[in-house]
Motif scaffolding. Sequence first.
Motif, short mmCIF file in Angstrom:
data_model
loop_
_atom_site.label_atom_id
_atom_site.label_comp_id
_atom_site.label_asym_id
_atom_site.label_seq_id
_atom_site.Cartn_x
_atom_site.Cartn_y
_atom_site.Cartn_z
N UNK A 50 0.83 -1.21 0.00
CA UNK A 50 0.00 0.00 0.00
C UNK A 50 0.87 1.26 0.00
N UNK A 51 1.89 1.28 0.86
CA UNK A 51 2.76 2.46 0.96
C UNK A 51 3.49 2.73 -0.35
N UNK A 52 4.06 1.71 -0.94
CA UNK A 52 4.83 1.89 -2.17
C UNK A 52 3.92 2.22 -3.35
N UNK A 53 2.74 1.61 -3.36
CA UNK A 53 1.77 1.91 -4.42
C UNK A 53 1.33 3.37 -4.33
N UNK A 58 5.23 0.96 -9.55
CA UNK A 58 4.51 -0.11 -10.24
C UNK A 58 4.72 -1.42 -9.49
N UNK A 59 3.79 -2.36 -9.66
CA UNK A 59 3.85 -3.62 -8.94
C UNK A 59 5.16 -4.37 -9.13
N UNK A 60 5.71 -4.38 -10.33
CA UNK A 60 6.96 -5.10 -10.57
C UNK A 60 8.06 -4.61 -9.62
N UNK A 61 8.18 -3.28 -9.49
CA UNK A 61 9.20 -2.73 -8.59
C UNK A 61 8.80 -2.91 -7.13
N UNK A 65 11.12 -4.77 -4.41
CA UNK A 65 11.60 -4.04 -3.24
C UNK A 65 11.18 -4.75 -1.94
N UNK A 66 9.93 -5.20 -1.87
CA UNK A 66 9.48 -5.91 -0.66
C UNK A 66 10.32 -7.17 -0.45
N UNK A 67 10.59 -7.88 -1.52
CA UNK A 67 11.40 -9.09 -1.43
C UNK A 67 12.79 -8.77 -0.87
N UNK A 80 10.51 -15.57 0.32
CA UNK A 80 9.27 -15.71 -0.43
C UNK A 80 9.51 -15.29 -1.88
N UNK A 81 8.94 -16.04 -2.80
CA UNK A 81 9.05 -15.69 -4.22
C UNK A 81 8.17 -14.48 -4.51
N UNK A 82 8.40 -13.84 -5.65
CA UNK A 82 7.55 -12.72 -6.05
C UNK A 82 6.11 -13.18 -6.19
N UNK A 83 5.91 -14.39 -6.66
CA UNK A 83 4.56 -14.93 -6.80
C UNK A 83 3.89 -15.07 -5.43
#
Length: 91
Positions: A50-53, A58-61, A65-67, A80-83
């Motif tokens: 939520x914060x980054x959005x 964009x979701x890809x970044x 970043x969360x990962x 955890x994988x991106x999926x």
Amino acid sequence: MLERRTSHDDLVDHLVRSTPLQRGEAARVVLDVLAYFDETVEEFVRRRHRELQAGGLANAEIFTRISAELPHRAVAPPELSLRQLRRIVYG
């Protein structure tokens, strides 16, 4: 009036002695820090998404970043994988 004592009074006392914080402020800081560390992996991922959005990413970044942030948590969760991150956010 008697003060209500908590299980973290020694930490609150330390903050009052070592900072300019008043007792109520120090207690609130302790509770905020404890709440931060009580956050589950799922709650962290959703909050950061939520914060980054909201910051316009964009979701890809966002998921990359969360990962990268997860291993630096106080108690690092399993990788955890991106999926898997997407599934936490979107179900």
